[in-house]
Enzyme design. Structure first.
Site: not given
Length: 372
Positions: A121, A152, A259, A330-331, A355, A357
């Site tokens: 890139t 990189i 929970r 998990h709220g 790698e 899109t």
């Protein structure tokens, strides 16, 4: 899956949960290199999985590499990225390099004593590799590199850099650069949303002179070489994404089991169970596709290219959706750093981008479907 793969998975999972997971939050919070995790990987010879025994590795096939990345990523995605980028950074050396170049680079990387990175890139180049501006000009038997690479991974920690550079009007070559070579410098560390334990900077080449031994095979066939390696690296990124999804799923199951609301475990709530069931199906579907892609690539089947694109697409999209749902389960606690799911959600996003899109992956898949 054979008992050997299952036992290997269990060993990497145990290592990850005991030696890597305890440091993951601190690595992310301080944006530091995962040194404890890297030491644990080295002590268990995991950096050498991708290399033959003759070069100091263990000669594991792609499926074993995928499993290792998956299990490490479930605990710390940054650590998994450091490991798989090492493999990607040396892949063309391993498959196309001279014996002299292999001996120069691979043994230290296989042992974990040295790091490696890929330099593709650029500031103005992402998916369109044909637009690369970094140049390699021949001067006698030497080559001189000039240009700038962006985002990189493993820089500046890595010792060796595989650099894709323009060698002609329509040709690219791959050149192996050491960080101590004259003319090599690094930009400032990137301040990233996720993968914050994975070092990332620009790598800059200013009249960087390399001897002929540092050229990977034919200096005009680099595009063909990298195209072959992308199948493997996309499978490994898919494994990383899948591991993140699995880690978030496991965290959500544990949290919802413990929970209590309205006098019972929230895991008894019907709507919540529907979400968890969908997450489980998505993860197992992505895993099946990824393992099939790894098998095809191992066997040298042409269909491996399309399957790798499918796996990268599905695993990364699954990672994003599963981590989002895991945080929801998990709220309010999912939104704070006391729990790992918010880190996993941030880490998951980049897997849809790097790698290639996921839009590029869809183009690859569609081209296979239509034959053009």
């Amino acid at each position: 899956m054979s008992i050997e793969y299952r036992e290997f998975r269990e060993s990497v999972r145990k290592l990850s949960q005991t030696k890597i997971a305890p440091h993951a939050a601190d690595v992310d919070d301080k944006e530091r290199f995962p040194s404890e995790a890297w030491a644990a990987l080295r002590s268990n010879d995991l950096p050498g999985l991708a290399y033959p025994e003759s070069l100091g590795g263990s000669g594991a096939d792609l499926l074993a590499q995928v499993i290792a990345v998956e299990e490490v990523a479930a605990s710390c995605a940054s650590t998994a990225l450091v490991m798989l980028v090492n493999w990607a950074g040396t892949s063309t050396v391993l498959r196309q390099g001279s014996d002299e170049l292999k001996q120069l680079v691979v043994p230290d990387v296989a042992s974990g004593a040295a790091g490696a990175a890929w330099c593709m890139t650029e500031p103005r180049v992402g998916s369109d590799l044909s637009a690369i501006a970094t140049t390699a000009t021949q001067d006698g038997s030497d080559w001189i590199l000039n240009g700038q690479k962006r985002f990189i991974s493993n820089a500046p920690w890595a010792d060796w850099y595989a650099v894709l550079a323009k060698t002609g009007e329509k040709s690219l070559g791959i050149f192996i650069v050491h960080k101590d070579d004259a003319g090599v410098s690094f930009g400032a560390p990137e301040k990233k949303m996720g993968m914050r334990g994975s070092p990332t900077t620009d790598v800059i080449f200013d009249e960087c002179r390399l001897p002929a031994v540092r050229v990977v095979n034919d200096p005009y066939q680099g595009f063909a070489y990298i195209s072959e390696e992308l199948n493997v690296s996309r499978a490994l990124i898919a494994a990383q994404a899948l591991g993140i999804a699995q880690g978030a799923f496991d965290a959500a199951v544990s949290y919802t089991t413990d929970r209590e609301q309205f006098g019972q475990s929230i895991s008894r709530f019907q709507l919540l169970r529907g979400m968890v069931a969908d997450m489980a199906v998505d993860i197992e579907s992505a895993r099946a596709l990824l393992y099939d892609a790894a098998r095809l690539i191992n066997d040298g089947e042409p269909a491996g290219r399309t399957k790798a694109a499918m796996a990268k697409l599905l695993c990364s999209d699954t990672a994003m959706s599963v981590t989002t749902d895991a945080l929801q389960l998990h709220g309010g606690y999912g939104y704070v750093r006391d729990y790992p799911v918010e880190r996993m959600m941030r880490d998951a996003k980049i897997t849809q981008i790097y790698e290639g899109t996921n839009q590029i992956q869809r183009l690859i898949i569609a081209k296979s479907v239509y034959g053009k």
